[in-house]
Design a protein around this motif. Sequence first.
Motif, PDB file in Angstrom:
ATOM      1  N   SER A 100       1.933 -18.527   7.943  1.00 30.38           N
ATOM      2  CA  SER A 100       2.225 -18.905   9.331  1.00 30.38           C
ATOM      3  C   SER A 100       0.971 -19.148  10.163  1.00 30.38           C
ATOM      4  O   SER A 100       1.069 -19.400  11.368  1.00 30.38           O
ATOM      5  N   LEU A 101      -0.185 -19.063   9.545  1.00 33.06           N
ATOM      6  CA  LEU A 101      -1.432 -19.189  10.322  1.00 33.06           C
ATOM      7  C   LEU A 101      -1.587 -20.543  11.004  1.00 33.06           C
ATOM      8  O   LEU A 101      -2.217 -20.640  12.057  1.00 33.06           O
ATOM      9  N   GLY A 102      -1.027 -21.581  10.404  1.00 35.45           N
ATOM     10  CA  GLY A 102      -1.172 -22.923  10.970  1.00 35.45           C
ATOM     11  C   GLY A 102      -0.653 -23.030  12.387  1.00 35.45           C
ATOM     12  O   GLY A 102      -1.218 -23.760  13.213  1.00 35.45           O
ATOM     13  N   SER A 103       0.403 -22.289  12.695  1.00 34.41           N
ATOM     14  CA  SER A 103       0.987 -22.331  14.038  1.00 34.41           C
ATOM     15  C   SER A 103       0.659 -21.086  14.856  1.00 34.41           C
ATOM     16  O   SER A 103       1.137 -20.934  15.983  1.00 34.41           O
ATOM     17  N   ALA A 104      -0.137 -20.195  14.285  1.00 33.74           N
ATOM     18  CA  ALA A 104      -0.446 -18.930  14.958  1.00 33.74           C
ATOM     19  C   ALA A 104      -1.433 -19.129  16.097  1.00 33.74           C
ATOM     20  O   ALA A 104      -2.190 -20.114  16.134  1.00 33.74           O
ATOM     21  N   THR A 105      -1.450 -18.189  17.021  1.00 29.59           N
ATOM     22  CA  THR A 105      -2.420 -18.225  18.117  1.00 29.59           C
ATOM     23  C   THR A 105      -3.778 -17.734  17.610  1.00 29.59           C
ATOM     24  O   THR A 105      -3.887 -17.155  16.528  1.00 29.59           O
ATOM     25  N   SER A 106      -4.792 -17.934  18.420  1.00 32.73           N
ATOM     26  CA  SER A 106      -6.137 -17.505  18.016  1.00 32.73           C
ATOM     27  C   SER A 106      -6.198 -15.991  17.850  1.00 32.73           C
ATOM     28  O   SER A 106      -6.910 -15.484  16.982  1.00 32.73           O
ATOM     29  N   TYR A 107      -5.439 -15.265  18.663  1.00 29.79           N
ATOM     30  CA  TYR A 107      -5.402 -13.805  18.534  1.00 29.79           C
ATOM     31  C   TYR A 107      -4.787 -13.406  17.193  1.00 29.79           C
ATOM     32  O   TYR A 107      -5.324 -12.549  16.483  1.00 29.79           O
ATOM     33  N   GLU A 108      -3.696 -14.010  16.851  1.00 33.36           N
ATOM     34  CA  GLU A 108      -3.029 -13.683  15.591  1.00 33.36           C
ATOM     35  C   GLU A 108      -3.932 -13.987  14.395  1.00 33.36           C
ATOM     36  O   GLU A 108      -3.971 -13.224  13.424  1.00 33.36           O
ATOM     37  N   ARG A 109      -4.660 -15.092  14.482  1.00 40.05           N
ATOM     38  CA  ARG A 109      -5.561 -15.442  13.368  1.00 40.05           C
ATOM     39  C   ARG A 109      -6.695 -14.422  13.251  1.00 40.05           C
ATOM     40  O   ARG A 109      -7.107 -14.065  12.146  1.00 40.05           O
ATOM     41  N   ALA A 110      -7.189 -13.961  14.389  1.00 45.31           N
ATOM     42  CA  ALA A 110      -8.272 -12.964  14.366  1.00 45.31           C
ATOM     43  C   ALA A 110      -7.790 -11.648  13.756  1.00 45.31           C
ATOM     44  O   ALA A 110      -8.500 -11.016  12.968  1.00 45.31           O
ATOM     45  N   VAL A 111      -6.573 -11.236  14.102  1.00 50.10           N
ATOM     46  CA  VAL A 111      -6.018 -10.002  13.541  1.00 50.10           C
ATOM     47  C   VAL A 111      -5.793 -10.167  12.039  1.00 50.10           C
ATOM     48  O   VAL A 111      -6.091  -9.264  11.251  1.00 50.10           O
ATOM     49  N   PHE A 112      -5.295 -11.319  11.641  1.00 50.66           N
ATOM     50  CA  PHE A 112      -5.076 -11.564  10.206  1.00 50.66           C
ATOM     51  C   PHE A 112      -6.383 -11.466   9.427  1.00 50.66           C
ATOM     52  O   PHE A 112      -6.439 -10.833   8.367  1.00 50.66           O
ATOM     53  N   ARG A 113      -7.432 -12.081   9.949  1.00 52.23           N
ATOM     54  CA  ARG A 113      -8.722 -12.038   9.239  1.00 52.23           C
ATOM     55  C   ARG A 113      -9.211 -10.603   9.088  1.00 52.23           C
ATOM     56  O   ARG A 113      -9.702 -10.214   8.024  1.00 52.23           O
ATOM     57  N   ALA A 114      -9.076  -9.822  10.146  1.00 50.75           N
ATOM     58  CA  ALA A 114      -9.559  -8.441  10.105  1.00 50.75           C
ATOM     59  C   ALA A 114      -8.744  -7.592   9.128  1.00 50.75           C
ATOM     60  O   ALA A 114      -9.305  -6.838   8.323  1.00 50.75           O
ATOM     61  N   ILE A 115      -7.432  -7.752   9.167  1.00 48.92           N
ATOM     62  CA  ILE A 115      -6.571  -6.947   8.303  1.00 48.92           C
ATOM     63  C   ILE A 115      -6.665  -7.378   6.848  1.00 48.92           C
ATOM     64  O   ILE A 115      -6.672  -6.542   5.935  1.00 48.92           O
ATOM     65  N   SER A 116      -6.784  -8.676   6.597  1.00 50.64           N
ATOM     66  CA  SER A 116      -6.848  -9.149   5.205  1.00 50.64           C
ATOM     67  C   SER A 116      -8.091  -8.635   4.496  1.00 50.64           C
ATOM     68  O   SER A 116      -8.086  -8.440   3.276  1.00 50.64           O
ATOM     69  N   CYS A 117      -9.149  -8.354   5.245  1.00 47.42           N
ATOM     70  CA  CYS A 117     -10.358  -7.765   4.640  1.00 47.42           C
ATOM     71  C   CYS A 117     -10.147  -6.298   4.293  1.00 47.42           C
ATOM     72  O   CYS A 117     -10.867  -5.735   3.464  1.00 47.42           O
ATOM     73  N   LEU A 118      -9.155  -5.679   4.923  1.00 46.15           N
ATOM     74  CA  LEU A 118      -8.884  -4.265   4.671  1.00 46.15           C
ATOM     75  C   LEU A 118      -7.908  -4.045   3.529  1.00 46.15           C
ATOM     76  O   LEU A 118      -8.019  -3.074   2.786  1.00 46.15           O
ATOM     77  N   VAL A 119      -6.929  -4.936   3.379  1.00 44.52           N
ATOM     78  CA  VAL A 119      -5.856  -4.676   2.425  1.00 44.52           C
ATOM     79  C   VAL A 119      -5.633  -5.791   1.404  1.00 44.52           C
ATOM     80  O   VAL A 119      -4.842  -5.625   0.483  1.00 44.52           O
ATOM     81  N   GLY A 120      -6.310  -6.907   1.537  1.00 46.32           N
ATOM     82  CA  GLY A 120      -6.065  -8.025   0.630  1.00 46.32           C
ATOM     83  C   GLY A 120      -6.778  -7.908  -0.698  1.00 46.32           C
ATOM     84  O   GLY A 120      -7.503  -6.941  -0.963  1.00 46.32           O
ATOM     85  N   ASP A 121      -6.605  -8.927  -1.535  1.00 51.16           N
ATOM     86  CA  ASP A 121      -7.277  -8.953  -2.841  1.00 51.16           C
ATOM     87  C   ASP A 121      -8.786  -8.992  -2.677  1.00 51.16           C
ATOM     88  O   ASP A 121      -9.533  -8.530  -3.545  1.00 51.16           O
ATOM     89  N   GLU A 122      -9.236  -9.574  -1.583  1.00 53.89           N
ATOM     90  CA  GLU A 122     -10.677  -9.667  -1.307  1.00 53.89           C
ATOM     91  C   GLU A 122     -11.120  -8.526  -0.395  1.00 53.89           C
ATOM     92  O   GLU A 122     -11.938  -8.724   0.499  1.00 53.89           O
ATOM     93  N   LYS A 123     -10.589  -7.357  -0.609  1.00 46.86           N
ATOM     94  CA  LYS A 123     -10.890  -6.210   0.251  1.00 46.86           C
ATOM     95  C   LYS A 123     -12.389  -5.960   0.326  1.00 46.86           C
ATOM     96  O   LYS A 123     -13.065  -5.852  -0.692  1.00 46.86           O
ATOM     97  N   ASP A 124     -12.900  -5.891   1.534  1.00 47.23           N
ATOM     98  CA  ASP A 124     -14.334  -5.711   1.760  1.00 47.23           C
ATOM     99  C   ASP A 124     -14.485  -4.960   3.080  1.00 47.23           C
ATOM    100  O   ASP A 124     -14.286  -5.536   4.151  1.00 47.23           O
ATOM    101  N   GLU A 125     -14.820  -3.692   3.013  1.00 48.50           N
ATOM    102  CA  GLU A 125     -14.870  -2.872   4.216  1.00 48.50           C
ATOM    103  C   GLU A 125     -15.953  -3.319   5.180  1.00 48.50           C
ATOM    104  O   GLU A 125     -15.763  -3.280   6.404  1.00 48.50           O
ATOM    105  N   ASP A 126     -17.095  -3.749   4.656  1.00 44.73           N
ATOM    106  CA  ASP A 126     -18.164  -4.225   5.536  1.00 44.73           C
ATOM    107  C   ASP A 126     -17.723  -5.479   6.278  1.00 44.73           C
ATOM    108  O   ASP A 126     -17.960  -5.624   7.487  1.00 44.73           O
TER     109      ASP A 126
END
Length: 474
Positions: A88-114
């Motif tokens: 849904s990122l294509g239609s998401a707001t800039s806030y939603e995209r920022a939250v997605f980027r932050a969370i995907s680094c915490l729990v996604g396959d590309e998990k990277d705490e730094d």
Amino acid sequence: MESVPTTTTVTTRPDRHGHEIRTASSACVAAIDAYYLQVLSYGRDRQVILQAPLHDPACSLANSLAAHFAASHRPSQFKSFLSAAAASLGSATSYERAVFRAISCLVGDEKDEDAALEMHFELLSEFPKDLVSLKRAQVLCFYLGRPDLSLKLVEQVLPHNEDQSYIYGMLAFQLLELGRMNEAEKAARKGFDINRHDLWSQHALCHVFQYECRYKEAVEFMETCSSSWTSCSSFMYTHNWWHVAVCYLEGESPICKVLEVYDHYIWKELQRSDAEPGEVYINALGLLIRIYTHGLTDCIVDRIMTLTDIFKKESTWGMEWLLDILALWALASMKEPKAEDLLKSMKSRIYLVSTKKQKKMQRAILLAEAVYEYGRGEYKKAFEILGPDFNAIDYKMIGASDEQLDVFTEVWYDVLLNIGQISKAIEEIEKQVSKRAGAPFLWSLLEKAYSMEGRADASDAAEKAKALRAACFS
């Protein structure tokens, strides 16, 4: 039965902080707002966020937040939520995209705490009123052992939230973790004045009182606040009572006062149908090992045995590093063979994280090995593992506050006394007394060490302990 969107018109709607969310459902936003409040108030109903994607399966923010919650509580589901958020990122707001980027680094396959920390700094720079993302970033800093970065995060957004509830508790905790107690007390009191039900401000204020040996003040304050804890999470409820019990213990109140808190306010939490057992165990074990280091073993053996029966099951391992280390002590102290299996499991688990984090967690393994030997009564081996310059603060990567780490300092004193390193023990205890001169337990420990060395001033230390003990809860 699944809920349905309250409207079919996709638009942007503001959340409680004014951030725009792309959604067809006002009920979806209501669920997100309810989740925000649960996170900030340490509520029991954080799973309310799982309702948000039901109201609008295409809402990116709803799915991102649900993914973050599910990663800890329903691991089999988080990937589907994260995928839905990405779709849904294509239609998401800039806030939603920022939250997605932050969370995907915490729990996604590309998990990277730094990377996750960097993304949260960026997110909060653009959206400084997002206190839930601030809390998420501070939790990350806690497990990285970086209160300095956590303080930087809260200071970054403070000018935009000066009249807001919850912000000052988040400020206070970082200040006290950095030893800035006067500032921490002021921040905690300000948070408490804004919202007397702000549990994190209450908790931070108790930390300050406890560190400064204001035990009576701490206990009376927390007991006054306790009526506001009934709807908070199992962790926060039992942790606040853990603080009360530790105040009684450090003030050398009768052990029955400590065990009353354990039995009626910590262990009894497990009777609730919505209790989170792991959150209870960490505070139960954290109190029992503290009682153990105070030499009061006989009255808690049955309680330790109850917990060892639980932690003989491998399904209970791996929830938290601190919990595993405490469980390791309990198993080892009861001579349970499973203790060795748990230690092996912990050693193998560090290879599941990044190479960078593996190096940091090697120190956690050293602490685990030492606690294992301590529990078995192998004090010399524990000393050899920790070395002569042990400092518990160096082990924050296990996910523990300074107050939770203090028990390992007490383990250290016990090890030194048991192997005959009396002069070293005296040096270390006197160093702590210089910081916390109002703690009766430390003076009692000093009396014991002085007596073992045949020093005449042992009686002076005993009198000091007695006077402080009488003053603590008079």
